[in-house]
Design an enzyme around this catalytic site. Structure first.
Site, short mmCIF file in Angstrom:
data_model
loop_
_atom_site.label_atom_id
_atom_site.label_comp_id
_atom_site.label_asym_id
_atom_site.label_seq_id
_atom_site.Cartn_x
_atom_site.Cartn_y
_atom_site.Cartn_z
N HIS A 190 -2.20 -5.34 1.60
CA HIS A 190 -3.51 -5.97 1.40
C HIS A 190 -3.29 -7.41 0.99
O HIS A 190 -2.33 -7.71 0.26
CB HIS A 190 -4.29 -5.27 0.27
N ASN B 141 -1.83 0.24 7.00
CA ASN B 141 -1.31 -1.04 7.50
C ASN B 141 -0.47 -1.79 6.46
O ASN B 141 -0.29 -3.00 6.54
CB ASN B 141 -2.45 -1.89 8.07
N GLU C 216 -9.77 -10.69 -7.47
CA GLU C 216 -8.80 -9.58 -7.30
C GLU C 216 -7.64 -9.69 -8.29
O GLU C 216 -7.14 -8.67 -8.78
CB GLU C 216 -8.31 -9.55 -5.85
N LYS D 51 0.83 -1.22 0.00
CA LYS D 51 0.00 0.00 0.00
C LYS D 51 0.86 1.27 0.00
O LYS D 51 2.07 1.22 0.28
CB LYS D 51 -0.92 -0.03 1.23
N TYR E 171 -12.69 -2.14 -3.51
CA TYR E 171 -13.11 -2.32 -2.11
C TYR E 171 -14.63 -2.29 -1.94
O TYR E 171 -15.11 -1.99 -0.85
CB TYR E 171 -12.48 -1.24 -1.24
N1 UDP Z 1 -9.71 -0.32 7.58
C1 UDP Z 1 -9.77 0.91 8.20
N2 UDP Z 1 -10.48 1.02 9.37
C2 UDP Z 1 -11.12 -0.05 9.94
C3 UDP Z 1 -11.03 -1.29 9.30
C4 UDP Z 1 -10.33 -1.41 8.12
O1 UDP Z 1 -9.22 1.89 7.71
O2 UDP Z 1 -11.72 0.11 11.01
C5 UDP Z 1 -8.96 -0.44 6.32
C6 UDP Z 1 -7.62 -1.14 6.50
O3 UDP Z 1 -6.68 -0.49 5.65
C7 UDP Z 1 -7.92 -2.53 5.99
C8 UDP Z 1 -8.94 -2.27 4.89
O4 UDP Z 1 -9.72 -1.19 5.38
O5 UDP Z 1 -6.74 -3.17 5.53
C9 UDP Z 1 -9.84 -3.42 4.54
O6 UDP Z 1 -10.45 -3.89 5.72
P1 UDP Z 1 -10.55 -5.44 6.04
O7 UDP Z 1 -11.47 -5.61 7.19
O8 UDP Z 1 -10.86 -6.17 4.78
O9 UDP Z 1 -9.07 -5.79 6.55
P2 UDP Z 1 -7.90 -6.66 5.88
O10 UDP Z 1 -8.54 -7.74 5.07
O11 UDP Z 1 -7.09 -5.71 5.02
O12 UDP Z 1 -7.09 -7.18 7.04
MG MG Z 2 -10.02 -7.66 3.63
#
Ligand code: UDP
Ligand code: MG
Length: 136
Positions: A118, A115, A129, A12, A52
């Protein structure tokens, strides 16, 4: 049972900006992943919204899509046995604060939104994807 799979990974903007691309790729390679395809791109916000869209009802959706389109990203197709699950394990928890020692997000993640990586969350979504970014 072990099965050869492919999954989609994205380095990212926060990680690309800090020049962590190579260090993160080394972590994948050391964990047995092959990088089958990769490209460095910057996407439009509308593309991030499409990517997303499962999160479109979430309060963080708008910021998330702005963020993913805010700078260059590295998109990669990773292959190994049980790639989807193993990538999720190597990435660590969504919130770097909760991520285990030795995971990418523990090492490099700044916050729940920044974070660093992805990874697809299922084999079905991995196919969708990979097609999203690498369909010619
Ligand atoms: N995210 C965020 N706030 C939240 C939860 C998720 O900004 O409270 C962002 C974070 O960058 C995350 C992405 O949204 O990686 C997608 O969320 P998901 O729950 O799919 O997490 P991941 O699969 O990336 O662990
Ligand atoms: Mg996810």
């Amino acid at each position: 049972m072990s099965k050869l799979e492919q999954t989609l990974s994205i380095i990212k903007p926060d990680a690309v900006e800090r020049n962590l691309e190579n260090e993160i790729k080394v972590m994948f390679k050391n964990d047995g992943f092959l990088i089958l395809k990769e490209k460095k791109i910057q996407i439009e916000k509308s593309e991030a919204e499409n990517f997303y869209k499962v999160h479109q009802t979430k309060p963080f959706y708008n910021d998330l899509c702005s963020y993913l389109s805010s700078g260059p990203i590295i998109v990669m197709v990773l292959e190994r046995n049980n790639a989807v699950l193993r990538n999720r394990e190597l990435m660590g928890a969504t919130n770097p604060k909760d991520a285990k020692e030795g995971t990418i997000r523990k090492k490099y993640g700044i916050s729940i939104d920044k974070n660093s990586v992805h990874g697809s969350d299922s084999l079905e979504n991995a196919k969708i994807e990979i097609d999203f970014f690498f369909k010619d």
